[in-house]
Design an enzyme around this catalytic site. Structure first.
Site, mmCIF file in Angstrom:
data_model
loop_
_atom_site.group_PDB
_atom_site.id
_atom_site.type_symbol
_atom_site.label_atom_id
_atom_site.label_comp_id
_atom_site.label_asym_id
_atom_site.label_seq_id
_atom_site.Cartn_x
_atom_site.Cartn_y
_atom_site.Cartn_z
ATOM 1 N N ASP A 179 0.843 -1.192 0.000
ATOM 2 C CA ASP A 179 0.000 0.000 0.000
ATOM 3 C C ASP A 179 0.884 1.251 0.000
ATOM 4 O O ASP A 179 2.066 1.181 0.360
ATOM 5 C CB ASP A 179 -0.889 -0.039 1.248
ATOM 6 C CG ASP A 179 -1.745 1.200 1.379
ATOM 7 O OD1 ASP A 179 -2.496 1.503 0.429
ATOM 8 O OD2 ASP A 179 -1.665 1.878 2.425
ATOM 9 N N ASP A 234 -0.562 5.102 0.756
ATOM 10 C CA ASP A 234 -1.001 6.060 1.765
ATOM 11 C C ASP A 234 -1.084 5.422 3.145
ATOM 12 O O ASP A 234 -1.843 4.482 3.358
ATOM 13 C CB ASP A 234 -2.378 6.633 1.390
ATOM 14 C CG ASP A 234 -2.337 7.439 0.106
ATOM 15 O OD1 ASP A 234 -1.607 8.434 0.076
ATOM 16 O OD2 ASP A 234 -3.026 7.061 -0.858
#
Length: 256
Positions: free
Chosen positions: A10, A12
Protein backbone atom coordinates in the site's frame (compact mmCIF):
# COMPACT_ATOMS: atom_id res chain seq x y z
CA UNK A 1 10.06 -16.32 9.55
CA UNK A 2 8.67 -16.86 6.05
CA UNK A 3 10.59 -15.50 3.08
CA UNK A 4 8.34 -14.02 0.42
CA UNK A 5 9.06 -14.03 -3.32
CA UNK A 6 6.92 -10.95 -3.96
CA UNK A 7 5.35 -8.04 -2.11
CA UNK A 8 2.17 -6.04 -2.69
CA UNK A 9 2.47 -2.75 -0.85
CA UNK A 10 0.00 0.00 0.00
CA UNK A 11 1.07 3.64 -0.34
CA UNK A 12 -1.00 6.06 1.76
CA UNK A 13 -0.28 5.42 5.42
CA UNK A 14 2.30 2.73 4.66
CA UNK A 15 4.98 4.41 2.52
CA UNK A 16 4.03 7.99 3.44
CA UNK A 17 1.31 10.00 5.17
CA UNK A 18 0.27 12.70 2.73
CA UNK A 19 3.42 14.83 2.46
CA UNK A 20 4.96 13.35 5.59
CA UNK A 21 7.83 10.89 5.16
CA UNK A 22 7.94 7.49 6.82
CA UNK A 23 11.73 6.89 6.86
CA UNK A 24 11.42 3.15 7.53
CA UNK A 25 9.40 2.78 4.32
CA UNK A 26 12.23 4.08 2.16
CA UNK A 27 14.64 1.65 3.81
CA UNK A 28 12.16 -1.19 3.31
CA UNK A 29 11.86 -0.52 -0.44
CA UNK A 30 15.63 -0.25 -0.79
CA UNK A 31 16.04 -3.63 0.92
CA UNK A 32 13.61 -5.18 -1.57
CA UNK A 33 15.47 -3.60 -4.47
CA UNK A 34 18.85 -4.76 -3.18
CA UNK A 35 17.51 -8.31 -2.83
CA UNK A 36 15.92 -8.09 -6.32
CA UNK A 37 12.55 -9.14 -4.90
CA UNK A 38 9.62 -8.03 -7.12
CA UNK A 39 7.10 -5.67 -5.57
CA UNK A 40 4.03 -3.79 -6.69
CA UNK A 41 2.47 -0.75 -5.06
CA UNK A 42 -1.23 -1.65 -4.94
CA UNK A 43 -3.05 1.52 -4.01
CA UNK A 44 -6.68 2.49 -3.64
CA UNK A 45 -5.79 6.08 -4.51
CA UNK A 46 -7.22 6.60 -8.00
CA UNK A 47 -6.22 10.24 -8.38
CA UNK A 48 -2.74 9.83 -9.89
CA UNK A 49 -1.45 8.18 -13.05
CA UNK A 50 1.45 5.71 -12.56
CA UNK A 51 3.91 8.32 -13.85
CA UNK A 52 2.69 10.76 -11.20
CA UNK A 53 3.04 8.14 -8.47
CA UNK A 54 6.63 7.47 -9.54
CA UNK A 55 7.41 11.18 -9.66
CA UNK A 56 5.86 11.81 -6.25
CA UNK A 57 7.84 8.98 -4.67
CA UNK A 58 11.11 10.23 -6.17
CA UNK A 59 10.64 13.95 -5.64
CA UNK A 60 9.07 13.97 -2.18
CA UNK A 61 10.27 10.76 -0.56
CA UNK A 62 13.53 9.85 -2.34
CA UNK A 63 12.08 6.45 -3.29
CA UNK A 64 13.02 5.52 -6.84
CA UNK A 65 10.86 3.03 -8.74
CA UNK A 66 9.32 2.69 -12.21
CA UNK A 67 5.74 2.61 -13.47
CA UNK A 68 6.06 -1.19 -13.60
CA UNK A 69 6.01 -1.07 -9.77
CA UNK A 70 2.64 0.72 -9.66
CA UNK A 71 -0.91 -0.64 -9.88
CA UNK A 72 -3.66 1.77 -8.90
CA UNK A 73 -7.35 1.22 -8.40
CA UNK A 74 -7.81 3.48 -11.43
CA UNK A 75 -5.85 1.00 -13.55
CA UNK A 76 -7.75 -1.94 -12.06
CA UNK A 77 -11.09 -0.21 -12.68
CA UNK A 78 -10.20 0.50 -16.31
CA UNK A 79 -8.97 -3.07 -16.80
CA UNK A 80 -12.14 -4.47 -15.26
CA UNK A 81 -14.76 -2.49 -17.20
CA UNK A 82 -12.89 -2.95 -20.48
CA UNK A 83 -13.20 -6.73 -20.05
CA UNK A 84 -16.91 -6.79 -19.12
CA UNK A 85 -18.40 -6.17 -22.57
CA UNK A 86 -16.44 -5.13 -25.66
CA UNK A 87 -19.51 -3.38 -27.08
CA UNK A 88 -19.89 -1.03 -24.10
CA UNK A 89 -17.37 1.80 -24.34
CA UNK A 90 -18.96 4.91 -22.82
CA UNK A 91 -18.59 6.19 -19.27
CA UNK A 92 -19.35 9.09 -16.99
CA UNK A 93 -16.55 9.52 -14.46
CA UNK A 94 -16.32 11.38 -11.18
CA UNK A 95 -12.63 11.39 -10.40
CA UNK A 96 -9.23 12.93 -10.91
CA UNK A 97 -6.87 12.70 -13.91
CA UNK A 98 -5.44 9.34 -12.87
CA UNK A 99 -8.82 7.63 -13.11
CA UNK A 100 -9.95 9.45 -16.23
CA UNK A 101 -6.71 8.78 -18.09
CA UNK A 102 -6.74 5.08 -17.22
CA UNK A 103 -10.26 4.74 -18.61
CA UNK A 104 -9.50 6.79 -21.73
CA UNK A 105 -6.45 4.62 -22.35
CA UNK A 106 -8.73 1.60 -22.58
CA UNK A 107 -10.70 3.15 -25.45
CA UNK A 108 -13.67 4.63 -23.59
CA UNK A 109 -15.54 7.80 -24.56
CA UNK A 110 -16.83 10.13 -21.85
CA UNK A 111 -20.50 11.11 -22.06
CA UNK A 112 -22.92 12.71 -19.63
CA UNK A 113 -26.11 11.16 -20.99
CA UNK A 114 -26.85 7.43 -20.86
CA UNK A 115 -23.29 6.12 -20.35
CA UNK A 116 -22.71 2.39 -20.14
CA UNK A 117 -20.86 2.91 -16.86
CA UNK A 118 -20.81 5.49 -14.10
CA UNK A 119 -17.47 5.32 -12.32
CA UNK A 120 -17.01 7.18 -9.05
CA UNK A 121 -13.64 7.72 -7.39
CA UNK A 122 -11.94 10.36 -5.29
CA UNK A 123 -12.49 13.84 -6.76
CA UNK A 124 -11.03 16.89 -5.04
CA UNK A 125 -13.30 19.22 -7.04
CA UNK A 126 -16.54 17.29 -6.81
CA UNK A 127 -19.73 19.32 -7.22
CA UNK A 128 -23.45 18.83 -6.82
CA UNK A 129 -23.78 18.87 -10.62
CA UNK A 130 -21.41 15.91 -10.96
CA UNK A 131 -23.40 13.96 -8.37
CA UNK A 132 -26.61 14.91 -10.16
CA UNK A 133 -25.40 13.55 -13.53
CA UNK A 134 -24.12 10.36 -11.92
CA UNK A 135 -27.35 9.79 -10.02
CA UNK A 136 -29.58 10.32 -13.04
CA UNK A 137 -27.49 8.02 -15.22
CA UNK A 138 -27.47 5.20 -12.68
CA UNK A 139 -31.19 5.51 -12.09
CA UNK A 140 -31.63 5.27 -15.87
CA UNK A 141 -29.72 2.00 -16.07
CA UNK A 142 -25.97 2.76 -16.20
CA UNK A 143 -23.79 0.27 -14.32
CA UNK A 144 -22.49 1.79 -11.08
CA UNK A 145 -18.79 1.22 -10.40
CA UNK A 146 -16.91 2.45 -7.32
CA UNK A 147 -13.13 2.56 -7.38
CA UNK A 148 -12.80 1.74 -3.68
CA UNK A 149 -14.73 1.88 -0.44
CA UNK A 150 -12.20 3.80 1.72
CA UNK A 151 -14.22 6.31 3.72
CA UNK A 152 -11.05 8.13 4.77
CA UNK A 153 -7.59 8.83 3.39
CA UNK A 154 -4.60 9.39 5.72
CA UNK A 155 -2.52 12.49 5.07
CA UNK A 156 -0.34 14.84 7.09
CA UNK A 157 -3.43 16.55 8.54
CA UNK A 158 -5.18 13.37 9.64
CA UNK A 159 -7.94 11.24 8.14
CA UNK A 160 -9.70 13.18 5.38
CA UNK A 161 -12.70 12.01 3.28
CA UNK A 162 -11.89 9.20 0.84
CA UNK A 163 -13.55 7.89 -2.30
CA UNK A 164 -15.95 5.77 -0.28
CA UNK A 165 -17.50 8.88 1.24
CA UNK A 166 -18.31 10.27 -2.21
CA UNK A 167 -19.56 6.91 -3.46
CA UNK A 168 -21.84 6.63 -0.43
CA UNK A 169 -23.61 9.83 -1.45
CA UNK A 170 -24.35 8.42 -4.92
CA UNK A 171 -25.40 5.12 -3.36
CA UNK A 172 -27.82 6.96 -1.09
CA UNK A 173 -29.23 9.03 -3.96
CA UNK A 174 -29.71 6.05 -6.28
CA UNK A 175 -30.61 3.37 -3.72
CA UNK A 176 -28.14 1.15 -5.57
CA UNK A 177 -24.93 -0.44 -4.40
CA UNK A 178 -21.86 -0.08 -6.63
CA UNK A 179 -19.52 -2.81 -7.71
CA UNK A 180 -16.27 -1.99 -5.92
CA UNK A 181 -12.90 -2.67 -7.56
CA UNK A 182 -10.25 -1.66 -5.01
CA UNK A 183 -9.10 -3.25 -1.78
CA UNK A 184 -10.55 -5.17 0.05
CA UNK A 185 -12.17 -6.63 -3.07
CA UNK A 186 -10.61 -9.58 -4.86
CA UNK A 187 -10.78 -7.87 -8.26
CA UNK A 188 -7.79 -5.57 -7.78
CA UNK A 189 -5.80 -8.28 -6.00
CA UNK A 190 -6.28 -10.84 -8.77
CA UNK A 191 -5.23 -8.34 -11.42
CA UNK A 192 -2.26 -7.14 -9.35
CA UNK A 193 -1.14 -10.72 -8.73
CA UNK A 194 -1.19 -11.38 -12.46
CA UNK A 195 1.01 -8.33 -13.04
CA UNK A 196 3.42 -9.30 -10.29
CA UNK A 197 3.81 -12.79 -11.72
CA UNK A 198 4.33 -14.55 -8.38
CA UNK A 199 2.20 -17.37 -6.94
CA UNK A 200 -0.18 -16.07 -4.30
CA UNK A 201 1.19 -18.38 -1.60
CA UNK A 202 4.56 -16.66 -2.06
CA UNK A 203 3.23 -13.09 -1.81
CA UNK A 204 2.41 -10.85 1.15
CA UNK A 205 0.11 -7.80 1.18
CA UNK A 206 1.63 -4.95 3.21
CA UNK A 207 -0.55 -2.12 4.49
CA UNK A 208 -1.71 0.10 7.33
CA UNK A 209 -5.47 -0.37 7.08
CA UNK A 210 -7.06 -3.59 8.34
CA UNK A 211 -10.37 -2.89 6.63
CA UNK A 212 -8.83 -2.51 3.15
CA UNK A 213 -5.25 -3.79 2.88
CA UNK A 214 -5.49 -6.70 5.30
CA UNK A 215 -9.00 -7.75 4.32
CA UNK A 216 -7.89 -7.69 0.68
CA UNK A 217 -5.24 -10.26 1.51
CA UNK A 218 -7.62 -12.33 3.63
CA UNK A 219 -10.31 -12.30 0.91
CA UNK A 220 -7.75 -13.39 -1.68
CA UNK A 221 -5.95 -16.08 0.32
CA UNK A 222 -2.76 -13.99 0.55
CA UNK A 223 -0.61 -13.49 3.66
CA UNK A 224 -0.84 -10.05 5.23
CA UNK A 225 1.51 -7.65 6.98
CA UNK A 226 -0.05 -4.82 8.99
CA UNK A 227 2.19 -1.90 9.90
CA UNK A 228 0.89 0.57 12.48
CA UNK A 229 1.83 3.78 10.71
CA UNK A 230 -1.55 4.83 9.30
CA UNK A 231 -5.23 4.09 9.78
CA UNK A 232 -5.61 1.00 11.97
CA UNK A 233 -4.72 0.81 15.66
CA UNK A 234 -3.78 -2.20 17.78
CA UNK A 235 -6.95 -1.76 19.85
CA UNK A 236 -9.12 -1.98 16.73
CA UNK A 237 -7.28 -4.96 15.25
CA UNK A 238 -7.45 -6.97 18.50
CA UNK A 239 -11.22 -7.15 18.03
CA UNK A 240 -11.01 -8.76 14.59
CA UNK A 241 -11.73 -12.47 14.28
CA UNK A 242 -9.00 -12.98 11.68
CA UNK A 243 -5.65 -11.48 12.61
CA UNK A 244 -2.99 -10.27 10.14
CA UNK A 245 -0.28 -12.82 9.40
CA UNK A 246 2.33 -10.31 10.61
CA UNK A 247 1.99 -7.15 12.71
CA UNK A 248 4.70 -4.49 12.90
CA UNK A 249 5.17 -1.09 14.50
CA UNK A 250 7.70 -0.21 11.80
CA UNK A 251 8.82 -1.71 8.50
CA UNK A 252 12.35 -1.59 9.94
CA UNK A 253 11.36 -4.63 12.00
CA UNK A 254 10.97 -6.87 8.94
CA UNK A 255 13.87 -8.88 7.55
CA UNK A 256 13.50 -9.33 3.79
Amino acid sequence: MKKYAGYMIDLDGTIYRGKEKIPAAKRFIERLQAAKIPFLFVTNNSTKAPEQVVENLAKNFDIHVTTANVYTTAMATADYISELDETKKTAYVIGELGLKQAILDRGFTFVEQDPDYVVVGLDYDVTYHKFELATLAIRNGSKFIGTNADTNLPNERGLVPGAGSLIALVECATQQKPEFIGKPEKIIMEKALKRLGVAKDQVVMVGDNYMTDIKAGINSGIDTMLVYTGVSTKEQVKKEAIQPTIQLDSLDEWNI
